[in-house]
Design an enzyme around this catalytic site. Structure first.
Site, PDB file in Angstrom:
ATOM      1  N   GLN A  68       0.843  -1.191   0.000  1.00  0.00           N
ATOM      2  CA  GLN A  68       0.000   0.000   0.000  1.00  0.00           C
ATOM      3  C   GLN A  68       0.883   1.247   0.000  1.00  0.00           C
ATOM      4  O   GLN A  68       1.913   1.288   0.671  1.00  0.00           O
ATOM      5  CB  GLN A  68      -0.913   0.032   1.232  1.00  0.00           C
ATOM      6  CG  GLN A  68      -1.844  -1.158   1.354  1.00  0.00           C
ATOM      7  CD  GLN A  68      -1.292  -2.214   2.278  1.00  0.00           C
ATOM      8  OE1 GLN A  68      -0.100  -2.551   2.226  1.00  0.00           O
ATOM      9  NE2 GLN A  68      -2.143  -2.764   3.132  1.00  0.00           N
ATOM     10  N   ASP A  94      -5.294   2.715  -1.653  1.00  0.00           N
ATOM     11  CA  ASP A  94      -5.227   3.689  -0.556  1.00  0.00           C
ATOM     12  C   ASP A  94      -4.624   5.026  -0.995  1.00  0.00           C
ATOM     13  O   ASP A  94      -3.737   5.567  -0.325  1.00  0.00           O
ATOM     14  CB  ASP A  94      -4.415   3.128   0.624  1.00  0.00           C
ATOM     15  CG  ASP A  94      -5.005   1.856   1.205  1.00  0.00           C
ATOM     16  OD1 ASP A  94      -6.148   1.524   0.853  1.00  0.00           O
ATOM     17  OD2 ASP A  94      -4.322   1.203   2.007  1.00  0.00           O
ATOM     18  N   ASP A 112      -9.944   0.795  -2.449  1.00  0.00           N
ATOM     19  CA  ASP A 112     -10.079   1.611  -1.233  1.00  0.00           C
ATOM     20  C   ASP A 112      -9.321   2.926  -1.377  1.00  0.00           C
ATOM     21  O   ASP A 112      -8.652   3.376  -0.437  1.00  0.00           O
ATOM     22  CB  ASP A 112      -9.534   0.857  -0.012  1.00  0.00           C
ATOM     23  CG  ASP A 112     -10.387  -0.338   0.373  1.00  0.00           C
ATOM     24  OD1 ASP A 112     -11.438  -0.552  -0.268  1.00  0.00           O
ATOM     25  OD2 ASP A 112     -10.007  -1.056   1.315  1.00  0.00           O
ATOM     26  N   ARG A 123     -17.285  -0.147   0.011  1.00  0.00           N
ATOM     27  CA  ARG A 123     -17.381  -1.422   0.723  1.00  0.00           C
ATOM     28  C   ARG A 123     -17.348  -1.166   2.223  1.00  0.00           C
ATOM     29  O   ARG A 123     -16.909  -0.100   2.682  1.00  0.00           O
ATOM     30  CB  ARG A 123     -16.242  -2.363   0.337  1.00  0.00           C
ATOM     31  CG  ARG A 123     -14.883  -2.019   0.929  1.00  0.00           C
ATOM     32  CD  ARG A 123     -13.829  -3.053   0.581  1.00  0.00           C
ATOM     33  NE  ARG A 123     -12.544  -2.753   1.212  1.00  0.00           N
ATOM     34  CZ  ARG A 123     -12.116  -3.317   2.351  1.00  0.00           C
ATOM     35  NH1 ARG A 123     -12.885  -4.179   2.984  1.00  0.00           N
ATOM     36  NH2 ARG A 123     -10.931  -3.004   2.852  1.00  0.00           N
ATOM     37  N   TRP A 160     -15.611  -1.544   5.104  1.00  0.00           N
ATOM     38  CA  TRP A 160     -14.346  -1.824   5.780  1.00  0.00           C
ATOM     39  C   TRP A 160     -14.603  -2.040   7.272  1.00  0.00           C
ATOM     40  O   TRP A 160     -14.070  -2.957   7.890  1.00  0.00           O
ATOM     41  CB  TRP A 160     -13.389  -0.660   5.541  1.00  0.00           C
ATOM     42  CG  TRP A 160     -12.055  -0.793   6.181  1.00  0.00           C
ATOM     43  CD1 TRP A 160     -11.378  -1.942   6.474  1.00  0.00           C
ATOM     44  CD2 TRP A 160     -11.205   0.275   6.609  1.00  0.00           C
ATOM     45  NE1 TRP A 160     -10.168  -1.653   7.054  1.00  0.00           N
ATOM     46  CE2 TRP A 160     -10.035  -0.307   7.151  1.00  0.00           C
ATOM     47  CE3 TRP A 160     -11.309   1.660   6.574  1.00  0.00           C
ATOM     48  CZ2 TRP A 160      -8.991   0.461   7.663  1.00  0.00           C
ATOM     49  CZ3 TRP A 160     -10.272   2.428   7.073  1.00  0.00           C
ATOM     50  CH2 TRP A 160      -9.124   1.832   7.606  1.00  0.00           C
TER      51      TRP A 160
END
Length: 361
Positions: A174, A197, A218, A275, A277
């Site tokens: 990430q 991210d 995300d 979504r 998380w």
């Protein structure tokens, strides 16, 4: 009456009729795009036309300090050095004008340095870039730009993380572009590039206008209370791709993400709007154009079935082939006008207290 007296009288009249208004925390953003600019100008006027702003902000804006950064030579050659020149406990607006070019730095603005503005030129935007990864720094500290302070503003800035896209095998791949953890932050005409991210919209009230955010999975995540207005959400890569992962943990939390007059674009298809998380995410898309890249189900199925009853995923008067609701997951909220207005007004981010337009320099 002489000409001099008439001139004085007219001058006094101009002073008294200059509108001093409270920004309206109730009036929603209009559905018609041509009216959005009028709404913004009426509700986010300059300091001289405002009442009700935080006293600390009013004092800070009274005498801004302007400093210049230029990698090729100037008052400061690096953005890091310019930020170091801002004293701890800063109480006045500091506008850092960034010359065009690439700034290969990992930049952090500490909590004790509020009232900082990063400002570039709209036609030659400066680029802050670094290649930090979660493996080296931890996820939230991998960002090229980390803002921990309050009353931050960025105008005409590009922020990138140039680390390779996660391949699903490499641990800690990430790589954040930006993390915003301060309260009362505004971003105007900024661009953020990453993969997984991209933006950690961590905590606090934030406003993004006319921005561009690119990522894969995300790529807007955290517990911020944020409004994204007129922003393009561009999804790249392949595999499972998700735009928003809001981290609401309880029904009492007031945080969430509101996307208004945005546009969802990308490559391929099957993109999820969000979504769960955490257990209580809150994400709303209003007046947003959704191209065919959006998954017909809209939102990713919850891995924990109990979250079907705790998520808040709202869609309101969106358009485009990706907005069709026939195959949406059953926990999608088709919200009404009253419910939508909460996410369409400045009150959602307490905007009347702090939100100002970009400085006119």
């Amino acid at each position: 009456m002489g000409y001099t007296n008439v001139s004085i009288l007219l001058g006094l009249l101009m002073v008294f009729v200059t509108p001093m208004v409270f920004a309206d925390d109730v009036t929603p953003i209009p559905e018609g795009k041509p009216q959005v600019a009028q709404w913004f100008n009426a509700n986010v006027g300059p300091l001289a036309q405002r009442k009700g702003l935080d006293p600390a902000l009013v004092a800070a804006e009274a005498a801004p300090r302007i400093i210049n950064v230029n990698p090729k030579g100037g008052e400061f050659k690096t953005l890091t050095d310019a930020i170091k020149s801002v004293p701890a406990g800063n109480t006045k607006r500091v506008i850092i004008k960034m010359a065009p070019g690439e700034y290969k730095e990992k930049v952090t603005i500490d909590r004790n340095k509020p009232f900082i503005t990063l400002m570039g030129q709209p036609n030659a935007m400066p680029v802050i870039t670094y290649d930090g990864t979660a493996a080296k720094y931890g996820t939230v500290d991998s960002a090229s730009l980390i803002i921990l302070s309050d009353y931050f503003m960025a105008v005409n800035i590009v922020v990138k993380n140039t680390a390779p896209a996660p391949d699903g095998k490499t641990k800690g791949a990430q790589a954040l572009s930006m993390r915003i953890s301060g309260n009362f932050a505004a971003f105007y005409n900024c661009k953020f590039y990453g993969f997984q991210d991209t933006i950690c919209d961590d905590t606090g009230n934030h406003f993004f206008k006319d921005c561009y955010v690119e990522g894969t999975f995300d790529f807007i995540f955290g517990s911020g209370t944020s409004m994204y207005l007129g922003t393009q959400l561009h999804v790249v890569g392949d595999g499972i791709r998700v735009i928003a992962a809001h981290a609401g943990k309880s029904a009492e939390e007031k945080s969430g993400y509101s996307f208004v007059h945005c546009k969802v674009t990308g490559t391929g298809g099957g993109i999820y709007l969000g979504r769960a998380w955490m257990s209580h995410p809150k994400v709303v898309y209003a007046y947003t154009e959704m191209t065919s890249v959006v998954n017909p189900t809209g939102w990713q199925e919850n891995k924990t079935p109990a979250h079907d009853k705790t998520v808040f995923y709202g869609e309101y008067k969106c358009s485009g082939p990706g907005s069709h609701k026939a195959k949406r997951v059953p926990f999608t909220q088709d919200i009404d006008d009253k419910e939508a207005n909460r996410f369409l007004s400045l009150g959602y981010i307490q905007g009347s207290k702090w939100l100002l337009p970009p400085p006119a320099l």
